[in-house]
Design an enzyme around this catalytic site. Sequence first.
Site, PDB file in Angstrom:
ATOM      1  N   THR A 186      15.959  11.424  30.225  1.00  0.00           N
ATOM      2  CA  THR A 186      16.514  10.753  29.049  1.00  0.00           C
ATOM      3  C   THR A 186      18.044  10.799  29.016  1.00  0.00           C
ATOM      4  O   THR A 186      18.647  10.251  28.093  1.00  0.00           O
ATOM      5  CB  THR A 186      15.972  11.411  27.757  1.00  0.00           C
ATOM      6  OG1 THR A 186      16.176  12.823  27.853  1.00  0.00           O
ATOM      7  CG2 THR A 186      14.499  11.115  27.559  1.00  0.00           C
ATOM      8  N   LYS A 187      18.657  11.455  29.997  1.00  0.00           N
ATOM      9  CA  LYS A 187      20.123  11.511  30.043  1.00  0.00           C
ATOM     10  C   LYS A 187      20.652  10.353  30.896  1.00  0.00           C
ATOM     11  O   LYS A 187      19.911   9.754  31.675  1.00  0.00           O
ATOM     12  CB  LYS A 187      20.583  12.845  30.633  1.00  0.00           C
ATOM     13  CG  LYS A 187      19.992  14.065  29.930  1.00  0.00           C
ATOM     14  CD  LYS A 187      20.411  14.125  28.462  1.00  0.00           C
ATOM     15  CE  LYS A 187      19.898  15.352  27.745  1.00  0.00           C
ATOM     16  NZ  LYS A 187      18.470  15.332  27.427  1.00  0.00           N
TER      17      LYS A 187
END
Length: 372
Positions: free
Chosen positions: A186-187
Amino acid sequence: MERPSLVVAGQPLMPRADALTRLMSEALDAGFLTNGGVLHQRLESEMQGLLGAPGRLVSSGTMALMLALRMGGLPEGAEIVTTPLTFAATVQAIRWCGFRPIFADVDPVTLTLCPRAAEAAITPRTAAILPVHFLGHICDVAAFDDLARRRGLWLVYDAAHAFGQTVHDRSVASFGDLSAFSLHATKLMHSAEGGAVAGPAADVEQLARLRNFGLQGGRMTQHGTNAKMSECNAAMGLAVLPLLPAEIAARDALRAAYDAALQDIPGVTPLAAQPGVRPGLIYYSLMLPPPKRMRLLAALAEGGILARDHFPLLSGQGTCLPDARIVTVSGEPVAPSLAPRLISLPFHGKVTGDDVARIAAITRKVAETADP
Ligand code: T4K
């Protein structure tokens, strides 16, 4: 009516399958799948360049935090001053190392740990400070550097939300003793799962031993663990790297589009840019009154848009962290009133101009509808 396809908050940057296969075949040819393989070495060197500081890759951002704390040589049971406004990993890392989190209040504008409250939370048992660059809002690094130096404390930043950011053109990884980064899917920059520890105090030999069971010459010489990154994860990281420039440009444009579309909606406050700070690359967040925030989340979901109610306050969370005390310098802490007002919108290169217009229209409708 046909529903629009889902627009999710944390869509990972997806490399092409052939790029991933090409990289993985290098690892297969080399006959190493983990324990410092060729891809791992290459990604580690790339990451040090990107972060502008010496460092080591690890298996997750949580492990990065744990190793960064362990690097301080802190006594068992020491108190670590941190913020209650963060993701669970920050305090789980403290507890998993056998230390005790002590919460201090946040700054109402930046939402990051307030240096004056952090100082008020220091006791003779305090050994470290762990501020978080929350949602890409950078902590008051000058004040924390000064505080840590004056009080002789280890200073670790949780930089999971701050990859690629700078303060007056200095990488965030250059502040404090060490910073912990997450390379979770999710980064922006990710290796599906992964993390990195970097910073001025990065003794890379010792970090390499800590992530490999504390072994030196085959003997256990220190309190280590298994925090190694596999070649599969390193391949993902290397395949994502070339996609970063275009994705960063897309996210900068998306931030500007959200700013323009949401600027005059009553009661809705996008988090303000910080002077001298390169804006965040992972989240675009708003604040609005709690009842409206819940209705906005529901209305967006109805429209096929999955926003996030980031982040529930950590202090006082059931049996895990029953102590709800938050140290302040005056009066009531502000963190408990801020957490229920935060929402993060979808923020990645696949969000279109039409999506932004739709999100703004839904937000305006919710904001302008009287509370029941
Ligand atoms: N410190 C801070 C301040 C952190 O926020 C984090 C992690 C850490 C430390 C520790 O770093 P790591 O140990 O995780 O490396 C996510 C992440 O697992 C976590 O890395 C992250 N912060 C945290 C804020 O969020 P979830 O459980 O909220 O993710 P999930 O599965 O609900 O997905 C979020 C959105 O992204 C959804 O809309 C679905 C979408 N998604 C997600 C994944 C994984 C996809 O579309 N595809 C995917 O592959 O935890």
